[in-house]
Enzyme design. Structure first.
Site, PDB file in Angstrom:
ATOM      1  N   GLY A 136      11.251  11.186 -20.480  1.00 24.34           N
ATOM      2  CA  GLY A 136      10.444  11.912 -20.765  1.00 24.34           C
ATOM      3  C   GLY A 136      10.564  13.524 -20.757  1.00 24.34           C
ATOM      4  O   GLY A 136       9.609  14.328 -20.983  1.00 24.34           O
TER       5      GLY A 136
ATOM      6  N   GLU B 190      10.014   5.278 -12.165  1.00 24.13           N
ATOM      7  CA  GLU B 190       8.650   6.077 -11.740  1.00 24.13           C
ATOM      8  C   GLU B 190       8.010   5.065 -10.590  1.00 24.13           C
ATOM      9  O   GLU B 190       7.355   5.576  -9.648  1.00 24.13           O
ATOM     10  CB  GLU B 190       7.686   5.906 -13.112  1.00 24.13           C
ATOM     11  CG  GLU B 190       8.221   6.968 -13.882  1.00 24.13           C
ATOM     12  CD  GLU B 190       7.820   6.908 -15.552  1.00 24.13           C
ATOM     13  OE1 GLU B 190       6.851   6.077 -15.844  1.00 24.13           O
ATOM     14  OE2 GLU B 190       8.334   7.687 -16.212  1.00 24.13           O
TER      15      GLU B 190
ATOM     16  N   GLY C 236      10.149   4.927 -24.316  1.00 24.17           N
ATOM     17  CA  GLY C 236       8.837   5.400 -23.756  1.00 24.17           C
ATOM     18  C   GLY C 236       8.071   5.984 -24.796  1.00 24.17           C
ATOM     19  O   GLY C 236       7.427   5.669 -25.588  1.00 24.17           O
ATOM     20  N   GLY C 237       7.968   7.513 -24.671  1.00 26.10           N
ATOM     21  CA  GLY C 237       7.021   8.270 -25.615  1.00 26.10           C
ATOM     22  C   GLY C 237       7.330   7.783 -27.052  1.00 26.10           C
ATOM     23  O   GLY C 237       6.203   7.706 -27.636  1.00 26.10           O
TER      24      GLY C 237
ATOM     25  N   ASN D  12       7.956   1.036 -23.852  1.00 32.80           N
ATOM     26  CA  ASN D  12       7.199   1.016 -22.559  1.00 32.80           C
ATOM     27  C   ASN D  12       6.208   1.916 -22.712  1.00 32.80           C
ATOM     28  O   ASN D  12       6.432   3.095 -22.756  1.00 32.80           O
ATOM     29  CB  ASN D  12       8.388   1.400 -21.346  1.00 32.80           C
ATOM     30  CG  ASN D  12       7.781   1.878 -20.293  1.00 32.80           C
ATOM     31  OD1 ASN D  12       6.601   1.485 -19.830  1.00 32.80           O
ATOM     32  ND2 ASN D  12       8.383   2.574 -19.290  1.00 32.80           N
ATOM     33  N   TRP D  13       5.006   1.451 -22.926  1.00 30.77           N
ATOM     34  CA  TRP D  13       3.804   2.166 -23.195  1.00 30.77           C
ATOM     35  C   TRP D  13       3.265   3.198 -21.860  1.00 30.77           C
ATOM     36  O   TRP D  13       2.551   3.960 -21.985  1.00 30.77           O
ATOM     37  CB  TRP D  13       2.702   1.458 -23.700  1.00 30.77           C
ATOM     38  CG  TRP D  13       2.817   0.750 -25.079  1.00 30.77           C
ATOM     39  CD1 TRP D  13       3.894   0.743 -25.871  1.00 30.77           C
ATOM     40  CD2 TRP D  13       1.948   0.115 -25.551  1.00 30.77           C
ATOM     41  NE1 TRP D  13       3.669   0.209 -27.018  1.00 30.77           N
ATOM     42  CE2 TRP D  13       2.452  -0.269 -26.965  1.00 30.77           C
ATOM     43  CE3 TRP D  13       0.695  -0.610 -25.523  1.00 30.77           C
ATOM     44  CZ2 TRP D  13       1.596  -0.898 -27.765  1.00 30.77           C
ATOM     45  CZ3 TRP D  13      -0.202  -1.182 -26.510  1.00 30.77           C
ATOM     46  CH2 TRP D  13       0.418  -1.356 -27.441  1.00 30.77           C
ATOM     47  N   LYS D  14       3.877   2.818 -20.758  1.00 34.03           N
ATOM     48  CA  LYS D  14       3.561   3.380 -19.283  1.00 34.03           C
ATOM     49  C   LYS D  14       2.118   3.065 -19.278  1.00 34.03           C
ATOM     50  O   LYS D  14       1.550   2.278 -19.800  1.00 34.03           O
ATOM     51  CB  LYS D  14       4.019   4.742 -19.464  1.00 34.03           C
ATOM     52  CG  LYS D  14       5.573   4.746 -19.794  1.00 34.03           C
ATOM     53  CD  LYS D  14       6.126   6.092 -19.225  1.00 34.03           C
ATOM     54  CE  LYS D  14       7.631   6.124 -19.457  1.00 34.03           C
ATOM     55  NZ  LYS D  14       8.394   6.840 -19.157  1.00 34.03           N
TER      56      LYS D  14
ATOM     57  N   SER E 193      14.320   9.240 -23.246  1.00 30.52           N
ATOM     58  CA  SER E 193      14.288  10.249 -24.422  1.00 30.52           C
ATOM     59  C   SER E 193      14.945   9.587 -25.720  1.00 30.52           C
ATOM     60  O   SER E 193      15.322  10.520 -26.395  1.00 30.52           O
ATOM     61  CB  SER E 193      14.822  11.760 -24.270  1.00 30.52           C
ATOM     62  OG  SER E 193      13.820  12.418 -23.066  1.00 30.52           O
TER      63      SER E 193
ATOM     64  N   HIS F 192      11.425   0.140 -12.458  1.00 30.17           N
ATOM     65  CA  HIS F 192      11.483   1.317 -13.275  1.00 30.17           C
ATOM     66  C   HIS F 192      11.439   2.907 -12.320  1.00 30.17           C
ATOM     67  O   HIS F 192      10.815   2.615 -11.386  1.00 30.17           O
ATOM     68  CB  HIS F 192      10.250   1.674 -14.160  1.00 30.17           C
ATOM     69  CG  HIS F 192      10.153   2.696 -15.121  1.00 30.17           C
ATOM     70  ND1 HIS F 192       9.852   4.071 -14.883  1.00 30.17           N
ATOM     71  CD2 HIS F 192      10.578   2.673 -16.319  1.00 30.17           C
ATOM     72  CE1 HIS F 192      10.103   4.895 -15.876  1.00 30.17           C
ATOM     73  NE2 HIS F 192      10.511   4.054 -16.827  1.00 30.17           N
TER      74      HIS F 192
ATOM     75  N   GLU G  56      18.631   3.730 -17.132  1.00 29.38           N
ATOM     76  CA  GLU G  56      17.738   4.846 -17.495  1.00 29.38           C
ATOM     77  C   GLU G  56      17.930   6.265 -16.586  1.00 29.38           C
ATOM     78  O   GLU G  56      17.566   6.111 -15.347  1.00 29.38           O
ATOM     79  CB  GLU G  56      16.401   4.507 -17.339  1.00 29.38           C
ATOM     80  CG  GLU G  56      15.981   3.466 -18.346  1.00 29.38           C
ATOM     81  CD  GLU G  56      14.408   3.574 -18.692  1.00 29.38           C
ATOM     82  OE1 GLU G  56      13.973   3.768 -19.924  1.00 29.38           O
ATOM     83  OE2 GLU G  56      13.514   3.584 -17.712  1.00 29.38           O
TER      84      GLU G  56
HETATM   85  P1  PGA Z   1      10.895   8.181 -22.481  1.00 30.79           P
HETATM   86  O1  PGA Z   1      10.740   6.899 -21.496  1.00 30.79           O
HETATM   87  O2  PGA Z   1      11.670   7.420 -23.715  1.00 30.79           O
HETATM   88  O3  PGA Z   1       9.704   8.667 -22.689  1.00 30.79           O
HETATM   89  O4  PGA Z   1      11.922   9.132 -21.975  1.00 30.79           O
HETATM   90  C1  PGA Z   1      11.538   5.890 -21.151  1.00 30.79           C
HETATM   91  C2  PGA Z   1      11.284   5.057 -20.027  1.00 30.79           C
HETATM   92  O5  PGA Z   1      10.729   5.650 -19.037  1.00 30.79           O
HETATM   93  O6  PGA Z   1      11.544   3.854 -20.121  1.00 30.79           O
END
Ligand code: PGA
Length: 252
Positions: free
Chosen positions: A175, A100, A234-235, A8-10, A213, A98, A169
């Site tokens: 994050g 967010e 994500g990251g 997930n590049w966000k 994470s 998600h 999640e």
């Molecule tokens: P993260 O994000 O791996 O940076 O914690 C995961 C996500 O939000 O899908």
């Protein structure tokens, strides 16, 4: 069932950075990989990644995904992107719900369920995210929250529920560098598996990913849990060596 590792590049990337990242992935990927791999990219870059995939056969084992979709088919919805549009750009997956988007865009359980339905109607697999906040975990409400979120999607999508992917999640792990322990994650995945089992006899087709994470060092132990069928990353999906290590950890 093959595991799924989805990046997930966000809201990250750029034309140059995306090409470099995909190049590094293509070089490092064992073809075909032991698991399914996808990258969920910002909408403006879908065309770029679609073209790169067409041009480089080594990228064909990386599926394309989007990060959101409208619940409407078309019309006066300024700024929205429909599932049919995503399909035209080669999307196999789309993330819906998600945390967010739930948090910053007020997305409700019902809207998330409708988005999943719109994706399925266009032949795109929705990756439905569920997860509790820290306050909800600390007050003992984790199970209730994730079950409520998934129940809305089950209610709206009926027997099509076997076509979705679920991503657990925990909001407090996204994050933050704080990961759910393999046991904590497994416990919630087990609950979600039970809920899917009650909803469809095809429950064994539904992958349940862990996200929050997940990184190159903790992926193997998380992915070894019996009910963890992959990861939403994500990251760590923005760094080719880390993402490749996670992919390599996702053998069956
Ligand atoms: P993260 O994000 O791996 O940076 O914690 C995961 C996500 O939000 O899908």
């Amino acid at each position: 069932m093959k595991k799924l590792i989805a990046g997930n590049w966000k809201m990250n990337g750029g034309l140059e950075a995306n090409a470099a990242l995909l190049d590094a992935l293509a070089q490092g990927l064992v073809n075909p990989p032991a698991c399914e791999v996808a990258v969920c990219v910002p909408a403006p870059y879908l065309a770029q990644v679609q073209l790169l995939r067409a041009a480089k056969p080594t990228l064909s084992s990386i599926e394309l995904g989007a990060q959101d979709v409208s619940d409407h088919a078309n019309g006066a919805y300024t700024g929205e992107v429909s599932a049919a549009m995503l399909k035209e750009f080669g999307c196999r997956f789309v993330i819906v719900g998600h945390s967010e988007r739930r948090q910053y865009h007020g997305e409700t359980d019902t809207l998330v369920a409708d988005k999943a339905k719109a994706a399925l109607a266009s032949g795109i697999t929705p990756i439905v995210c569920v997860g509790e906040t820290l306050a909800e975990r600390e007050s003992g409400h984790t199970e209730e929250v994730v079950k409520r979120q998934l129940a809305a999607v089950i209610h709206t999508n009926g027997h099509c529920i076997s076509e979705i992917v679920v991503a657990y999640e925990p909001v407090w792990a996204i994050g933050t560098g704080k990961t759910a322990s393999p046991e904590e994650a497994q416990a919630v995945h087990h609950v979600l598996r039970g809920q899917l089992k009650a909803a469809t006899d095809q429950f064994a087709r539904v992958k349940i990913l862990y996200g929050g994470s997940m990184n190159a060092s903790n992926a193997a132990t998380l992915l070894a849990q019996p009910d963890i069928d992959g990861g939403l990353i994500g990251g760590a999906s923005l760094k080719a060596p880390d993402f490749l290590t996670i992919i390599a950890a996702a053998r069956n």
